[in-house]
Design an enzyme around this catalytic site. Structure first.
Site, mmCIF file in Angstrom:
data_model
loop_
_atom_site.group_PDB
_atom_site.id
_atom_site.type_symbol
_atom_site.label_atom_id
_atom_site.label_comp_id
_atom_site.label_asym_id
_atom_site.label_seq_id
_atom_site.Cartn_x
_atom_site.Cartn_y
_atom_site.Cartn_z
ATOM 1 N N ARG A 148 0.809 -1.211 0.000
ATOM 2 C CA ARG A 148 0.000 0.000 0.000
ATOM 3 C C ARG A 148 0.847 1.269 0.000
ATOM 4 N NH1 ARG A 148 -5.037 0.457 1.577
ATOM 5 N NH2 ARG A 148 -4.525 2.227 2.914
ATOM 6 N N ARG A 203 8.527 6.654 -4.805
ATOM 7 C CA ARG A 203 8.569 7.530 -5.975
ATOM 8 C C ARG A 203 9.974 8.093 -6.175
ATOM 9 N NH1 ARG A 203 3.264 10.631 -3.665
ATOM 10 N NH2 ARG A 203 1.724 9.048 -4.239
ATOM 11 N N TYR A 238 -9.125 -4.477 4.776
ATOM 12 C CA TYR A 238 -8.966 -3.041 4.906
ATOM 13 C C TYR A 238 -9.501 -2.374 3.649
ATOM 14 C CZ TYR A 238 -7.234 1.595 5.604
ATOM 15 O OH TYR A 238 -7.175 2.955 5.755
ATOM 16 N N GLU A 255 -2.599 9.963 18.016
ATOM 17 C CA GLU A 255 -3.109 8.621 17.725
ATOM 18 C C GLU A 255 -2.168 7.548 18.255
ATOM 19 O OE1 GLU A 255 -3.771 5.863 13.782
ATOM 20 O OE2 GLU A 255 -4.484 7.948 13.689
ATOM 21 N N ASP A 283 -10.491 1.435 1.866
ATOM 22 C CA ASP A 283 -10.646 2.879 1.853
ATOM 23 C C ASP A 283 -12.126 3.193 1.655
ATOM 24 O OD1 ASP A 283 -7.979 3.698 2.250
ATOM 25 O OD2 ASP A 283 -7.497 3.328 0.144
ATOM 26 N N ARG A 303 -6.621 -4.572 14.837
ATOM 27 C CA ARG A 303 -5.935 -3.484 15.510
ATOM 28 C C ARG A 303 -6.913 -2.321 15.628
ATOM 29 N NH1 ARG A 303 -1.889 -4.217 18.430
ATOM 30 N NH2 ARG A 303 -0.933 -2.210 17.929
ATOM 31 N N ARG A 313 0.987 9.173 15.127
ATOM 32 C CA ARG A 313 0.836 10.394 14.347
ATOM 33 C C ARG A 313 -0.045 11.381 15.098
ATOM 34 N NH1 ARG A 313 -2.813 8.161 9.217
ATOM 35 N NH2 ARG A 313 -4.210 6.822 10.422
#
Length: 382
Positions: free
Chosen positions: A174, A178, A353, A305, A355, A252, A283
């Site tokens: 995921r 780049r 999972y 978090e 989105d 989780r 984060r």
């Protein structure tokens, strides 16, 4: 006709309820255990700062699926927000995903794309002796050990509370790599935040008067009172529906510590990751940055978090992808397929999972492929 119950007022359940009520003109009872609709997408205005917060962590809508984009824009307008993520490591800030800027900043060089590729290939070659067997080996094969140790190891330990060598290699798929300076986190065609917030989006999704919303209602407690011929569209925990017959599936979860710093802007961005293992949180979210089009209130609010194992009363976020969990999930899916009048989907129902756009696509697909034909056939025989 048989009564229809939809369990869970998150994206999957809301889309299913909207389709049944709007297209088939059938009444729907929507059961939700929380005091509001929206699932983990729910947003609300923080009273101390006046900032609209994503109450269960940052949710940025992004998709390249034209069908999903056309569908969701019937219920909201999106702003022009484009997500960018930064990560703090040893008191230095780097852009994520790893890109040419990250590489040059970390190595203190001015490399071209080809030179950066060559550098990471040489770093990876120091450790590569066989095909990657786990998360750590896969990450090192992509970026080399120095970048892995800086940006992946500590964060992964906090996120999963497992040694990265115990996690599957495909987990890192995921995360893009780049070799240019493009620092947008997502590469999808469409992206943004609902202009009026996620709570307003769900009010529009569930506006049809044929949808009756039952909040603060636990399906497992309500289940015995349902008519025996009820059609159930279920987006809760897959294992819970069958009373954990094959054992519990692992998840989780996250918890948040909410703070109101005495400043108008705490970190200058919406999300800052913390890669150092000794920093306990993964984060910090600062939600005011999701709506640059709104007037600045002069105050801010942050959510720190923390990742942890899901307890019986916790909200599950991320499935734990192990062979044992995959086996149990497959057994539950087979059992669901054999249960008449039961339609299961969404992130929890699929034990995958998703989105937000994945969830909408799954709901539209389930509706068109399975649920709609079933309801039309039932109508013809009733």
């Amino acid at each position: 006709m048989k009564p229809i119950y939809v369990v869970g007022a998150g994206l999957w359940g809301a889309v299913i309820a909207e389709r049944i009520s709007s297209e088939l003109a059938r009444p729907v009872r929507l059961i939700e255990k929380r005091p509001q609709s929206g699932g983990n997408c729910h947003s609300a205005v923080d009273p101390d700062s006046g900032v609209e917060c994503h109450c269960y962590g940052s949710h940025i809508f992004h998709t390249s699926d034209e069908t999903v984009w056309r569908y969701i824009r019937r219920f909201t307008t999106f702003n022009d927000y484009r997500h960018r993520v930064l990560t703090s490591f040893r008191q230095q800030v780097y852009p994520l995903p790893i890109n040419l800027m990250t590489i040059n900043q970390f190595y203190r060089k001015n490399l071209s794309p080809d030179a950066a590729r060559a550098l990471l290939a040489s770093e990876a070659a120091r450790d590569t002796g066989h095909p990657p067997r786990n998360f750590e080996e896969k990450a090192v094969s992509l970026v080399g050990r120095p970048l892995y140790e800086a940006f992946f190891r500590g964060y992964t330990l906090k996120q999963w509370q497992r040694d990265p060598r115990e996690l599957p290699a495909e987990l890192i798929s995921r995360l893009p790599l780049r070799f240019h300076y493009q620092d947008r986190y997502f590469a999808d065609c469409y992206e943004g935040i609902p202009l009026d917030g996620y709570a307003a989006l769900f009010r529009q999704l569930l506006a049809n008067p044929l949808i009756e919303l039952e909040l603060n209602t636990d399906f497992r407690e309500r289940r015995d009172s349902l008519p025996p011929d009820a059609i159930i569209c279920y987006s809760g925990r897959l294992d819970a529906y069958f009373d954990y017959r094959f054992g519990r599936l692992e998840w989780r979860t996250v918890r948040f510590e909410i703070e109101h710093p005495d400043t108008a802007d705490y970190q200058g961005c919406s999300v800052m990751n913390y890669a150092d293992a000794e920093i306990p949180y993964t984060r910090i979210h600062e939600f005011k940055h999701y709506h640059p089009e709104r007037p600045d209130t002069g105050r801010t609010v942050i959510y720190k978090e923390y990742s942890q194992t899901t307890g019986p009363e916790d909200e599950p976020y991320y499935p734990v992808d192990t062979p044992d969990n995959r086996r149990k999930a497959a057994e539950y899916r087979q059992l669901a397929a054999q249960t008449p009048g039961l339609f299961i989907g969404g992130r929890l129902g699929n034990y995958r999972y998703f989105d937000m756009d994945d969830t909408i696509a799954d709901a539209l697909r389930e509706y068109e492929t399975n649920l709609k034909p079933y309801l039309l056939a039932e109508r013809e025989t009733s």
